[in-house]
Design an enzyme around this catalytic site. Structure first.
Site, PDB file in Angstrom:
ATOM      1  N   ASN A  42       0.842  -1.198   0.000  1.00 32.16           N
ATOM      2  CA  ASN A  42       0.000   0.000   0.000  1.00 32.16           C
ATOM      3  C   ASN A  42       0.879   1.251   0.000  1.00 32.16           C
ATOM      4  OD1 ASN A  42       0.699  -0.753   2.681  1.00 32.16           O
ATOM      5  ND2 ASN A  42      -0.985   0.445   3.532  1.00 32.16           N
ATOM      6  N   ILE A  43       0.414   2.251  -0.715  1.00 30.70           N
ATOM      7  CA  ILE A  43       1.149   3.509  -0.840  1.00 30.70           C
ATOM      8  C   ILE A  43       0.167   4.633  -0.540  1.00 30.70           C
ATOM      9  CG2 ILE A  43       2.527   4.971  -2.372  1.00 30.70           C
ATOM     10  CD1 ILE A  43       3.047   2.381  -4.065  1.00 30.70           C
ATOM     11  N   GLU A  44       0.326   5.238   0.623  1.00 31.48           N
ATOM     12  CA  GLU A  44      -0.624   6.260   1.059  1.00 31.48           C
ATOM     13  C   GLU A  44      -0.214   7.640   0.567  1.00 31.48           C
ATOM     14  OE1 GLU A  44      -1.070   5.672   5.301  1.00 31.48           O
ATOM     15  OE2 GLU A  44      -2.262   3.857   4.952  1.00 31.48           O
ATOM     16  N   CYS A  53      -4.037   0.500  -2.623  1.00 37.62           N
ATOM     17  CA  CYS A  53      -3.862  -0.714  -1.823  1.00 37.62           C
ATOM     18  C   CYS A  53      -2.770  -1.608  -2.414  1.00 37.62           C
ATOM     19  CB  CYS A  53      -5.158  -1.514  -1.792  1.00 37.62           C
ATOM     20  SG  CYS A  53      -6.515  -0.711  -0.918  1.00 37.62           S
ATOM     21  N   GLU A  55      -2.923  -4.787  -3.108  1.00 31.08           N
ATOM     22  CA  GLU A  55      -3.422  -5.706  -4.145  1.00 31.08           C
ATOM     23  C   GLU A  55      -3.459  -5.013  -5.508  1.00 31.08           C
ATOM     24  OE1 GLU A  55      -4.715  -4.974  -1.209  1.00 31.08           O
ATOM     25  OE2 GLU A  55      -6.042  -6.540  -0.464  1.00 31.08           O
ATOM     26  N   CYS A  94     -10.102  -4.998   0.189  1.00 33.86           N
ATOM     27  CA  CYS A  94     -11.221  -4.036   0.224  1.00 33.86           C
ATOM     28  C   CYS A  94     -12.094  -4.220  -1.017  1.00 33.86           C
ATOM     29  CB  CYS A  94     -10.697  -2.617   0.318  1.00 33.86           C
ATOM     30  SG  CYS A  94     -10.124  -1.940  -1.259  1.00 33.86           S
ATOM     31  N   CYS A  97     -10.495  -3.282  -4.433  1.00 31.29           N
ATOM     32  CA  CYS A  97      -9.556  -4.308  -4.915  1.00 31.29           C
ATOM     33  C   CYS A  97     -10.301  -5.538  -5.421  1.00 31.29           C
ATOM     34  CB  CYS A  97      -8.573  -4.692  -3.809  1.00 31.29           C
ATOM     35  SG  CYS A  97      -7.415  -3.360  -3.436  1.00 31.29           S
TER      36      CYS A  97
END
Ligand code: THU
Length: 144
Positions: A42-44, A53, A55, A94, A97
């Site tokens: 994940n890369i916020e 996310c 995935e 989620c 995804c």
């Protein structure tokens, strides 16, 4: 590539997570029919909504880096996550995804949700279990 190895790839990928806002690190490892594995984390983002996310990172890498014009065949994905990267149980994909999986995968696509890192343990299910009555390209006349 055994399920255990795929889970190890997801656990390694989780270490690359960029999650300074939620603190939840997530990793994914996506196995293709030709044996290739694409990993993701994940890369916020400080603006929150651009966050991606783990995935989807893995899927988008696999699609964008494919060598053929045709899409690859996706077999299964291993997913793990937890606060600070500590696995305390399953971290299920989620809804967004799941919909991305629905775009690219058949009903036999398998999801391994890692429940323990050491020893590696996981629960498995198939895409229709996670997303019944899923919307897919089959419902559009122009499938691209
Ligand atoms: N996250 C994922 O990477 N995959 C999912 O399917 C669920 C949520 C991430 C997004 C966000 O960075 C963090 O987990 C907390 O929601």
């Amino acid at each position: 590539m055994t399920n255990e190895q795929l889970c190890q790839e997801a656990l390694q990928a989780m270490k690359k997570a960029y999650a300074p806002y939620s603190g939840y690190k997530v990793g994914a490892a996506l196995l293709l029919a030709d044996g290739k594995v694409y990993t993701g984390c994940n890369i916020e983002n400080s603006s929150f909504t651009p966050t991606i996310c783990a995935e989807r990172t893995a899927f988008f890498k696999a699609v964008s880096e494919r060598k053929e014009e045709s899409l690859p065949e996706f077999v299964r994905i291993a997913v793990c996550g937890g606060e600070g990267g500590k696995i305390t149980g399953a971290f299920p994909p989620c809804g967004v995804c799941r919909q991305v999986m629905s775009e690219f995968c058949t009903d036999s696509f398998e999801i391994l949700m890692i429940t323990s890192a050491d020893p590696v343990q996981y629960e498995t299910c198939l895409l229709p279990d996670l997303l019944p009555f899923r919307f897919s390209p089959d419902y559009l006349e122009n499938k691209g």
